[in-house]
Design a protein around this motif. Structure first.
Motif, short mmCIF file in Angstrom:
data_model
loop_
_atom_site.label_atom_id
_atom_site.label_comp_id
_atom_site.label_asym_id
_atom_site.label_seq_id
_atom_site.Cartn_x
_atom_site.Cartn_y
_atom_site.Cartn_z
N ARG A 195 0.83 -1.21 0.00
CA ARG A 195 0.00 0.00 0.00
C ARG A 195 0.87 1.26 0.00
O ARG A 195 0.63 2.21 -0.73
CB ARG A 195 -0.89 0.05 1.25
N THR A 248 2.53 13.64 6.25
CA THR A 248 2.09 12.87 7.43
C THR A 248 0.64 12.39 7.31
O THR A 248 0.33 11.22 7.59
CB THR A 248 2.24 13.72 8.72
N GLU A 249 -0.23 13.29 6.84
CA GLU A 249 -1.65 12.92 6.80
C GLU A 249 -1.88 11.80 5.78
O GLU A 249 -2.61 10.84 6.05
CB GLU A 249 -2.47 14.16 6.44
N MET A 250 -1.25 11.95 4.64
CA MET A 250 -1.41 10.92 3.60
C MET A 250 -0.88 9.57 4.09
O MET A 250 -1.45 8.52 3.83
CB MET A 250 -0.65 11.35 2.35
N ALA A 286 -0.77 8.61 7.25
CA ALA A 286 -1.72 8.11 8.25
C ALA A 286 -2.93 7.49 7.55
O ALA A 286 -3.41 6.40 7.95
CB ALA A 286 -2.14 9.24 9.17
N THR A 287 -3.42 8.14 6.51
CA THR A 287 -4.59 7.62 5.78
C THR A 287 -4.24 6.27 5.15
O THR A 287 -5.02 5.31 5.19
CB THR A 287 -5.00 8.61 4.66
N THR A 288 -3.06 6.20 4.58
CA THR A 288 -2.65 4.95 3.91
C THR A 288 -2.54 3.81 4.91
O THR A 288 -2.80 2.65 4.58
CB THR A 288 -1.30 5.15 3.18
N SER A 335 -4.33 3.66 7.74
CA SER A 335 -5.52 3.55 8.60
C SER A 335 -6.33 2.28 8.34
O SER A 335 -7.04 1.81 9.23
CB SER A 335 -6.41 4.78 8.42
N TRP A 336 -6.24 1.69 7.17
CA TRP A 336 -7.03 0.50 6.84
C TRP A 336 -6.58 -0.75 7.58
O TRP A 336 -7.31 -1.70 7.75
CB TRP A 336 -6.94 0.21 5.33
#
Ligand code: FAD
Ligand code: MLT
Ligand code: ZN
Length: 467
Positions: free
Chosen positions: A243, A293-295, A297-299, A301-302
């Protein structure tokens, strides 16, 4: 007729070229040049010669060529395959005095440096212009740019920028007979004949001595974020990596296991990364101008497969996380003289290889300690085996054959050196080896440049006595 490698007249000639202070013969001054970083390979040199510039390198090689005296080029001597130290009686040609740093060409984003400049010095030199080199590795304070070109060094950012060969725009090099070839035009496009620059990258001092290098530079991203993820093992790490690799900002994806991290903690006195210990750790780093950082974390999060996470953005915190990874090499060597393997596997074969290499080594060398870590994103595992004596090559044979069976490469980034010369046939066909030997013969007909490296010397494994 080859000269007696220990005879005096050549040494006198070399003194005439570089001056007495730069021809070392006393064992107290030559010792550090005669043993490799791992301490697995050690032999006496005929002398150590330290030229100051390309002209002196050319004169030294011409003199050695004339009498057929073998030469071992040496940069920072951080190589891990025994290629930078003598096998017995060679002239060690130390390039560390060729450390000139030329002004940065900001428009072209290029810089030309002497082969003996260290990676850390060059990085500091170009940082003022907001530029960097695409390759980075833990030996940065000692490894030289010439040595890194000669080994086509990899390191922690290959995922994003490729290995050393990709950073090299041009080189100046001295051929075995002392003639100088120069490709320093700095041109992005240049199809005039064979790509000598690409050929010298990864030639391990067997085709020519690199004296100057023109490097392509990369911009320093504004924000860096590192994350250490605690996971169950390599299979989970690979799923997470599949991912993460879609993130354009991804620069590093490194794996290590609990035993290696434990060793680093004991060796360096630092606390464990998390309150609890986990089977394996994935260390990732993203870098971009817009905060990634946010991207990231989103990656992530699943997935529920990450047991704990440590995230770091400022330099000190990132270095703290990287220390668990970067201190592996010295922590392992502090325990003993390791058998080191630097292998790449197809990503799909990595998990099976990890299991099998542990069980095969346990069978071949009962009681041996196997420490694994490496550059997961490149399929590059560093297999370190502690226990068997340096001269016992049983585990070397077992590990390298296993790599070949899985369709991997016996050297991902450190090179063949003398350590793996006798196993070259495992992953290079006869036709392939003949083509390489023809190139070697064309450029170095007397075979004076780093004999025993890449091609096994006749009648010997690596051509060198393990210490
Ligand atoms: P040396 O060790 O002096 O020489 C290496 C080879 O290059 C020898 O065959 C030598 O003959 C030849 N050579 C040296 N200079 C020249 C020249 N000017 N012209 C022609 N031939 C030359 N490697 C990686 O790829 N990735 C890593 O992540 C990495 N991490 C490391 C971490 C540690 C702690 C250590 C100790 C080593 C690591 N290495 C790594 C291995 C090593 O740092 C690299 O192979 C590096 O490129 C060697 O540079 P050097 O200047 O020390 O070369
Ligand atoms: C690393 O990635 O740290 C190295 O290549 C050094 C090693 O294999 O020990
Ligand atoms: Zn490595």
């Amino acid at each position: 007729v080859a000269a007696d490698p220990f005879s005096a007249p050549l040494t006198e000639k070399l003194v005439g070229i570089v001056g007495e202070a730069h021809v070392l013969t006393d064992p107290s001054t030559t010792a550090a040049y005669e043993i490799d970083w791992t301490r697995r390979w050690r032999a006496r040199a005929r002398c150590v010669v330290r030229p100051a510039d390309t002209g002196e390198v050319a004169a030294v090689l011409a003199a050695c060529h004339k009498v057929g005296a073998p030469v071992v080029p040496q940069g920072g001597n951080t190589g891990l395959v025994g290629g930078s130290v003598p096998r017995g009686g060679e002239v060690v040609l130390s390039l560390t005095r060729l450390n000139n740093l030329e002004p940065v060409d900001e428009v072209a984003a290029q810089v030309t440096v002497g082969a003996g400049a260290t990676l850390a010095h060059v990085r500091a030199h170009v940082a003022a212009q907001g530029l960097d080199i695409g390759v980075d590795l833990a030996a940065r304070d000692s490894a030289t740019i010439g040595g890194m070109v000669a080994t086509n060094a990899g390191g922690i950012r290959v995922l994003r920028h490729g290995p050393m060969r990709r950073q090299v725009v041009g080189v100046e090099a001295v051929l075995a007979d002392g003639r100088v070839v120069q490709r320093l035009g700095g041109l992005t496009k240049d199809n005039t004949g064979y790509d000598l620059v690409g050929l010298l990258a990864g030639s391990e001092g067997t085709l020519a001595v690199v004296t100057r290098i023109q490097l392509a530079l990369v911009p320093v991203p504004r924000v860096r974020v590192a994350a250490l993820l605690a996971v169950d093992g390599i299979e989970t790490a690979l799923v997470i990596f599949s991912r993460l690799r879609r993130l354009p900002s991804l620069e590093a994806a490194e794996i290590m296991w609990a035993d290696g991290v434990g060793l680093v903690c004991r060796h360096t006195g630092r606390p464990p990364p998390f309150a609890e210990s986990y089977p394996a750790y994935l260390l990732i780093e993203c870098a971009a101008d817009d905060d990634p950082t946010e991207m990231l974390a989103t990656t992530l999060s699943w997935t529920h497969a990450v047991h704990d996470t440590a995230v770091a953005t400022d330099r000190q915190d990132r270095e703290r996380l990287w220390a668990y990874r970067e201190h592996h090499t010295e922590a392992i060597s502090a325990v003993g003289v390791p058998h080191k393997f630097d292998v790449t596997l197809p990503l799909g074969a990595l998990a099976a290889f990890e299991q099998e290499v542990r069980s095969h080594v346990a069978k071949a060398a009962p009681g041996a300690q196997v420490i694994l870590f490496g550059h997961l994103g490149d399929g590059n595992l560093h297999v370190n085996v502690l226990g068997p004596p340096p001269e016992d090559e049983t585990v070397d044979d077992v590990v390298l054959r296993l790599v070949a069976r899985h369709g991997g490469s016996i050297s991902a980034e450190h090179g063949i050196g003398v350590a793996k010369a006798q196993w070259l046939h495992l992953t290079r066909s006869e036709a392939d080896r003949a083509a390489m030997a023809a190139i070697k013969h064309a450029l170095d007909p007397r075979g004076i440049l780093n004999p025993g490296v890449i091609f096994p010397s006749r009648g010997a494994g690596g051509g060198q006595q393990p210490s």
